[in-house]
Design a protein around this motif. Structure first.
Motif, mmCIF file in Angstrom:
data_model
loop_
_atom_site.group_PDB
_atom_site.id
_atom_site.type_symbol
_atom_site.label_atom_id
_atom_site.label_comp_id
_atom_site.label_asym_id
_atom_site.label_seq_id
_atom_site.Cartn_x
_atom_site.Cartn_y
_atom_site.Cartn_z
ATOM 1 N N THR A 78 85.381 70.657 20.600
ATOM 2 C CA THR A 78 85.219 71.297 19.304
ATOM 3 C C THR A 78 86.561 71.670 18.492
ATOM 4 O O THR A 78 86.932 72.812 19.412
ATOM 5 C CB THR A 78 84.121 71.609 18.877
ATOM 6 O OG1 THR A 78 83.959 72.558 19.266
ATOM 7 C CG2 THR A 78 82.829 70.621 19.066
ATOM 8 N N GLU A 80 86.183 74.614 16.539
ATOM 9 C CA GLU A 80 85.649 75.520 17.054
ATOM 10 C C GLU A 80 86.183 76.114 18.612
ATOM 11 O O GLU A 80 86.132 77.195 18.607
ATOM 12 C CB GLU A 80 84.560 76.213 16.438
ATOM 13 C CG GLU A 80 83.602 76.916 16.469
ATOM 14 C CD GLU A 80 82.190 77.156 15.750
ATOM 15 O OE1 GLU A 80 81.377 78.089 16.616
ATOM 16 O OE2 GLU A 80 82.039 76.121 15.469
ATOM 17 N N LYS A 83 89.455 76.497 19.536
ATOM 18 C CA LYS A 83 89.831 78.205 18.215
ATOM 19 C C LYS A 83 89.464 79.382 18.740
ATOM 20 O O LYS A 83 90.393 80.734 19.011
ATOM 21 C CB LYS A 83 88.984 78.396 16.944
ATOM 22 C CG LYS A 83 89.681 79.836 16.430
ATOM 23 C CD LYS A 83 89.274 79.077 15.056
ATOM 24 C CE LYS A 83 89.940 80.441 13.929
ATOM 25 N NZ LYS A 83 89.278 80.551 12.857
#
Length: 94
Positions: A78, A80, A83
């Motif tokens: 994902t 997220e 990151k």
């Protein structure tokens, strides 16, 4: 720039104890080739090192190491998670 406040805290700790040295680790997500990510992670660690040098920390007290996409702290499936994996960390030594 977002990390500058954190880097200033690290610089203060180093200025307060001249015996401390620090190793700065850079990490990436798993997007791209492993060799490119290793280079990118080293550049990420060197960016923090350069900021500390700009704050008058002696270069002999700093070491920058790129770890590439190793040691993920979140899944890379994902945005997220990716990151979270694009990060730096540090470890004090003496």
């Amino acid at each position: 720039p977002v990390s500058l406040a954190e880097i200033k805290i690290l610089a203060t700790a180093l200025k307060n104890d001249s015996r401390l040295k620090v190793t700065i680790y850079g990490y990436t997500d798993d997007v791209g080739s492993e060799s490119d990510n290793l280079i990118l992670s080293k550049q990420r660690a060197e960016s923090v090192t350069n900021a500390l040098l700009d704050m008058d920390i002696d270069p002999s007290r700093l070491q920058a190491i790129g770890r590439g996409e190793s040691d993920s702290i979140a899944p890379n499936d994902t945005e997220e998670g990716r990151k979270m994996n694009r990060r730096t960390a540090f470890e004090f030594t003496n």
